[in-house]
Scaffold this active site. Structure first.
Site, PDB file in Angstrom:
ATOM      1  CD  GLU A  26      -2.764   0.903   2.617  1.00 50.36           C
ATOM      2  OE1 GLU A  26      -3.233   1.915   3.153  1.00 50.36           O
ATOM      3  OE2 GLU A  26      -3.003  -0.255   3.014  1.00 50.36           O
ATOM      4  CD  GLU A  42      -3.705   7.058   5.257  1.00 47.59           C
ATOM      5  OE1 GLU A  42      -4.550   6.146   5.359  1.00 47.59           O
ATOM      6  OE2 GLU A  42      -2.673   7.100   5.959  1.00 47.59           O
TER       7      GLU A  42
END
Length: 290
Positions: A159, A163
């Site tokens: 991943e 964010e």
């Protein structure tokens, strides 16, 4: 005789009560022993329509234009034993020049929060990823763009994240996972509130390096000296969510205003070695200098 009848009546009543208690206890134990994936209410409604595993090519998509369901997927389910919310397709809102993802306090089975997840079909690999967006306000929210794959799909958990945590929107949280291990703790000062302004964020993913950008500024570089760089192609996803109690220490107490939204204007992927257009080709950086 009357007394004997009363005794027998009491005994029958007592046996009935014990039998009822036993039935309730056994039913409770059966419920606890039933694997969550056997509970039809918890299964993804459209799991057969999850994005395919085909390796996808470069693209640039300005939201607000035509929508091609063959290229995009709206999550509408939730995973058992996950700290994520229930994903609701009706919390994805299509506007004239953007999409808005919404998070609400809405119960679905044992899930207390409902969030929104929108993803590009297919798998993406090395290259440059860009998003033009405005994060959702409020402690407890997580507005994100990221690549992702996981053991639940038969792959390693790799991943790469962009964010924004609603508890402090003056920082970008960059992160990556390689085979289930995460680097974590990369907080990049922005010099502005990401929920109040539209900006371009990007990362460049190479076999031995990841570089994160804020507008046209290089903000952080990760190398194998930090942690091995992920190698597996992944899904490209946008989502807005709030987690359970295990996530509170990270994303903050969920005090966000119900119905908070993150806004996404453009998403692009430029495969390594390609020179196709991307979001930054139409983005006016001079308007966002600080």
């Amino acid at each position: 005789m009357a007394r004997s009848g009363k005794v027998r009546t009491f005994e029958v009543w007592r046996i009935s009560v014990f039998a009822l208690i036993a039935v309730v206890v056994l039913a409770g134990l059966a419920a606890l022993m039933t694997p969550p994936w056997e509970d039809a209410a918890r299964l993804p409604k459209n799991v057969s329509n999850l994005p395919d595993r085909k390796l996808a090519g470069s693209f640039v998509h300005h939201f607000g234009g035509p929508r091609d369901e063959a290229e995009w997927y709206k999550s509408d389910f939730y995973y058992p034993n996950s700290d994520h919310p229930a994903w609701k397709a009706d919390l994805i809102h299509f506007k004239q020049d953007r999409i808005e993802l919404e998070v609400r306090r809405q119960r679905t089975a044992y899930k207390k929060i409902a969030g929104a997840e929108y993803q590009r079909r297919g798998f993406h690999h090395f290259g440059r990823y860009e998003v033009v967006m405005q994060a959702a306000p409020g402690s407890g929210t997580v507005s994100a763009m990221f690549t992702h794959t996981h053991q639940q799909f038969g792959d390693p958990h790799d991943e790469i994240d962009i964010e924004f945590l609603g508890k402090d929107l003056t920082r970008l949280h960059a992160n990556y996972f390689t085979n289930g291990q995460q680097l974590g703790g990369i907080y990049i000062p922005l010099g502005f509130d990401a929920s109040k302004e539209v900006h371009l964020y990007a990362f460049e993913w190479e076999p031995d390096e990841i570089r994160w950008y804020v507008d046209d500024r290089l903000a952080y570089t990760a190398t194998p000296a930090d942690m091995p760089i992920p190698q597996a192609p992944g899904r490209l996803m946008l989502h807005l969510w709030s987690g359970g109690r295990d996530q509170v220490g990270w994303h903050g107490k969920p005090t966000f205003k119900d119905g908070a939204r993150a806004k996404y204007y453009c998403l692009s992927y430029q495969a390594a070695g390609d020179e196709t257009r991307q979001c930054s080709d139409a983005f006016n950086f001079s308007r966002h200098d600080n």
